[in-house]
Design an enzyme around this catalytic site. Structure first.
Site, PDB file in Angstrom:
ATOM      1  CG  ASP A  11       5.533   1.007  -5.995  1.00 21.24           C
ATOM      2  OD1 ASP A  11       6.173   1.989  -6.386  1.00 21.24           O
ATOM      3  OD2 ASP A  11       4.316   1.038  -5.714  1.00 21.24           O
ATOM      4  CG  ASP A  13       4.701   6.561  -3.115  1.00 20.92           C
ATOM      5  OD1 ASP A  13       5.281   6.796  -2.042  1.00 20.92           O
ATOM      6  OD2 ASP A  13       4.864   7.225  -4.148  1.00 20.92           O
TER       7      ASP A  13
END
Lengths: 183, 183
Positions: A11, A13
């Protein structure tokens, strides 16, 4: 015969980009209040700051995603993991369309060694199939097809599910153990 | 209990967007030569036009992806399929970063009924896991985890692999048969 490397969906963020620090900085810049990290503990990011509209305003502001600081250790560890794993960057960017080009440019600047072939911007992550998924959100990890690794963040701190890691150093040692078990 | 619908990953270029017609139109506009569709038969798009640099130039031109015509029948059939299938739009947009926002806007204009949660822009499609994949490229279908459906295009016309469909009407009748077999 070329052996297929185990794959990891990583991922952006809260995992390779330090969104938490960036929210604190932008909040201070806009509202003049320096929010202590401890105040964010166990709260969804959208509800963690005194002004509840701030986070939504920031993620819709041009430049927010482009200027995110890199999470400590992410560049070095990912470069090392690439020797043994097929690394995919998988970000739920579709919610904020203006973030698409900013996120692509950000990756180009900070992770130029990751090929465009290995970048995925999506909505929900339920159709992503990799051997591992590193994420800070339960909504992604709870339904992932591979082994879930929860990257620690204030917002996920008070729920206990999945293997939790607190840093990129911890990611490295966890995945090296996994690799040793595979061989 | 809610039964999970079978999922379909649907490609953009050459499947819901009529890239072939657009290349012909742009080629005529830029080079004054109207290329006959028959001349494209069996050739990769990048090599199908007299000037071999044209296609690469077009896909890097601002506006190319934003102005693509919609493939005949795509809107109506996809809307109907959404009753029984979970539809994802999965496009290899990462190769042309300027296309990211154009493709998002194009979808918003022509397929506003598709949620941002169901849109994926990626590089290679090897980590996409859906029950069906509709695509015009063997490089995507050959490694897909679900059932492959080849959408006919001049560039794929001379290779025989996977179930071929020639139109959105054919997609509809094929998937209705699949659904009947499942129930």
């Amino acid at each position: 015969m070329k052996i297929k490397k185990p794959s990891i969906a990583i991922d952006m963020d809260g995992v390779i980009a330090d969104t938490e620090s960036h929210f604190i900085t932008w909040y201070y810049k806009d509202y003049g209040v320096l929010v202590n990290r401890a105040e964010l503990f166990g709260k969804p990011e959208s509800e963690a700051f005194p002004n509840k509209e701030a986070v939504l305003k920031f993620v819709h502001s041009p430049g927010f995603f482009r200027t995110l600081p890199v999470m400590a250790g992410a560049v070095e560890v990912i470069q090392e993991l690439m020797k043994d794993f097929e690394i995919y960057i998988v970000s739920a960017a579709m919610e904020f369309p203006q973030s698409l080009s900013e996120k692509k440019e950000w990756l180009q600047e900070h992770f130029p060694f990751i090929s465009w072939k290995n970048i995925v911007f999506c909505g929900d992550k339920s159709i992503i199939d990799t051997d591992y998924m590193i994420d800070d959100h339960f909504k992604n990890l709870d339904f992932c097809k591979g082994k879930a690794i929860l990257f620690h963040a204030a917002h996920n701190a008070t729920t206990d599910r999945h293997q939790r890691v607190h840093s990129w150093e911890e990611v490295k040692s966890l995945l090296q153990k996994e690799l040793a078990a595979l061989n």
